[in-house]
Design an enzyme around this catalytic site. Structure first.
Site, mmCIF file in Angstrom:
data_model
loop_
_atom_site.group_PDB
_atom_site.id
_atom_site.type_symbol
_atom_site.label_atom_id
_atom_site.label_comp_id
_atom_site.label_asym_id
_atom_site.label_seq_id
_atom_site.Cartn_x
_atom_site.Cartn_y
_atom_site.Cartn_z
ATOM 1 N N SER A 240 15.840 1.732 -35.776
ATOM 2 C CA SER A 240 14.925 2.884 -35.900
ATOM 3 C C SER A 240 13.868 2.631 -36.967
ATOM 4 O O SER A 240 12.682 2.947 -36.775
ATOM 5 C CB SER A 240 15.694 4.168 -36.196
ATOM 6 N N HIS A 270 23.240 2.135 -31.937
ATOM 7 C CA HIS A 270 22.610 2.592 -33.187
ATOM 8 C C HIS A 270 23.044 4.046 -33.413
ATOM 9 O O HIS A 270 24.232 4.327 -33.528
ATOM 10 C CB HIS A 270 21.101 2.391 -33.053
ATOM 11 N N HIS A 316 29.577 -3.563 -38.287
ATOM 12 C CA HIS A 316 28.191 -3.419 -38.755
ATOM 13 C C HIS A 316 27.506 -4.781 -38.754
ATOM 14 O O HIS A 316 28.152 -5.799 -38.976
ATOM 15 C CB HIS A 316 28.144 -2.820 -40.170
ATOM 16 N N ARG A 325 28.515 5.305 -47.059
ATOM 17 C CA ARG A 325 28.121 6.574 -46.421
ATOM 18 C C ARG A 325 29.323 7.172 -45.693
ATOM 19 O O ARG A 325 29.493 8.388 -45.622
ATOM 20 C CB ARG A 325 26.963 6.342 -45.441
ATOM 21 N N ASP A 371 29.084 6.219 -38.840
ATOM 22 C CA ASP A 371 29.314 7.080 -37.685
ATOM 23 C C ASP A 371 30.790 7.391 -37.413
ATOM 24 O O ASP A 371 31.099 8.186 -36.533
ATOM 25 C CB ASP A 371 28.710 6.425 -36.433
#
Ligand code: HAX
Length: 434
Positions: A240, A270, A316, A325, A371
């Site tokens: 992105s 993504h 990843h 995160r 995620d």
């Protein structure tokens, strides 16, 4: 405007620093690109530069040099909350300094004054078929506002190159100001009463999303503040960010560039991974009618892999440790929803999945990424339509990519244009070197 003044004050030093680096050392080799990288999605090829964030493979993201736990301490908090104001984060991304409360609030005030969403952007969302994906609606609403671009208008009448960044900053603030309202409307249009709810004057940018979407509790406001902070930037090479950067390098404005970035974020490898991850966890719970045993969970993972699918939320391209995160959201879950069965499944996943992925012998990073838990937290508070989750990711990501776009124009970064070769050429290069 404080952001403009601060960037203008920093700019001469940055221009001199970058100018000197390129002029005096332009021929210094930084890294090499091999055949695997050319065919392998350019993994690890060092060809981009950003000073806004950096992803260390072991440590994870640092925004302007600060790690996530540090920023959760240092950034000014929303009133009555332990979680940071998004205005303060945007200030940090753009300026590179931890803002005072007043400086963070000055960005929040800029957003408030620019936050009104034009009716035609809402009409575009209303006009689309009911089963349109929320990410399509989000991208379209952003693109619909391109006609309002300050950058595009000023370029038409002959703007100086030195002024590009100012026009970019105007567009960046105008666009980011409207994102929570647009996202909340997409949710209500697709999954609720279809009403547009106006923001409250007393709430911050992120807290207002909770109000407009219809979950005005303190806990959900805080989750939103955390979520919009964590997903904002992840250096320049992710799909992105890179898509946004590429499009903006053609001097396309923020609206064109961010719409493109959102389209990249919509891919399942993504940003769509957060909905895939929750979907997968729900399928585990459904299969076993609740929490499985670790052995059952282990087998379910192998069934997924043997069916040729990835385990979403794990792995990843850059990170080689649990994503900080993920860790920040996991701690939020431990604090606020320890009794939630789905969150307990997230905890079990952390025990089981890295072991399974490690046993495949090919996964370079068996640890959870951002995620693996974010959808579960949204689900807990009632946002259960997981098609929507990537829109939230997109709202946050646009903070990072627009901050980068402002600085790319400020430092005069040119049109991006790498060189491609043919397979025949590569075969010849290889045969000459062997
Ligand atoms: N489950 C199963 N297999 C996996 C895997 C996972 N979670 N992660 C990696 N692998 C596999 C790859 O598919 C690849 O297999 P092949 O050689 O057969 O093609 C092999 O392991 C090596 O891959 P890698 O080098 O470790 O990882 P990549 O850099 O190629 O890919 C991905 C990184 C994030 C795309 C990958 O780990 C993946 O598909 N994960 C699941 C989807 C996901 O969670 N995506 C979100 C990432 C975070 C993000 O960007 N969010 O927006």
């Amino acid at each position: 405007m404080i952001l403009k003044e601060k960037i203008a004050a920093q700019l001469p030093e940055w221009q001199e620093r970058v100018g000197k680096l390129v002029k005096e050392n332009g021929d210094v080799v930084v890294g090499e690109v091999n055949v695997s990288q050319i065919y392998g999605g350019m993994r690890g090829a060092k060809v981009l530069v950003t000073d806004i964030s950096y992803v260390d493979p072991q440590e994870g993201i640092r925004f302007r040099g600060y790690a996530i736990p540090e920023l959760l301490e240092l950034l000014p908090k929303a009133q009555g909350s332990d979680f940071p104001l998004s205005g303060g984060l945007y200030y940090l991304l753009l300026i590179g300094e931890i803002p005072t409360y007043a400086e963070a609030m000055s960005v929040e005030e800029e957003w408030k004054s620019r936050g009104e969403v034009p009716s035609y952007a809402l009409d575009v969302i209303r006009a689309m078929p009911a089963d349109t994906h929320p990410m399509t609606l989000f991208s379209q609403a952003i693109l619909a506002m391109q006609n309002d671009s300050v950058f595009a208008k000023r370029y038409q009448v002959g703007m100086q190159k030195t002024e590009y960044w100012e026009a970019m900053l105007e567009d960046a603030l105008n666009l980011t100001a409207k994102l929570p309202a647009i996202a909340a409307f997409i949710y209500r249009k697709k999954f609720g009463d279809g009403e547009f709810v106006a923001p409250r004057a007393d709430l911050d940018w992120a807290g207002n999303f909770a109000h407009m979407v219809g979950i005005p509790t303190q806990a959900y406001q805080d989750l939103t503040r955390l979520y919009f902070f964590l997903h904002s930037d992840h250096e320049s090479g992710n799909a992105s960010a890179h898509a946004t950067h590429l499009v903006a390098s053609a001097l396309s404005d923020v609206y064109y560039a961010c719409s493109a970035g959102i389209n990249a974020l919509a891919g399942p490898l993504h940003g769509l991974a957060n909905q895939m991850s929750l979907k997968w966890l729900l399928s585990v719970r459904e299969e076993f009618g609740g929490l499985p045993s670790e052995e059952q969970f282990d087998k379910y993972c192998w069934d997924t892999l043997n069916a040729g699918q990835v385990i979403p939320g794990y792995g990843h391209a850059v990170l080689r440790q649990p994503d900080p995160r993920y860790t920040a959201q996991f701690k939020f879950g431990q604090q606020f929803m320890q009794d939630d069965e789905l969150f307990q499944l997230v905890e079990m996943a952390f025990e089981v999945i890295p072991k399974v992925l490690g046993e495949t012998g090919k996964v370079k990073n068996p640890w959870p990424n951002v995620d693996a838990v974010s959808g579960t937290l949204q689900y807990h508070y009632g946002i259960r339509e997981f098609d929507f989750y990537t829109v939230l990711f997109g709202v946050s990501r646009i903070l990072g990519v627009t901050a980068n776009a402002v600085w790319a124009r400020a430092l005069g970064q040119p049109l991006e244009r790498p060189k491609s070769l043919t397979t025949r050429m590569l075969e010849e290069i290889v045969s000459q070197k062997r």
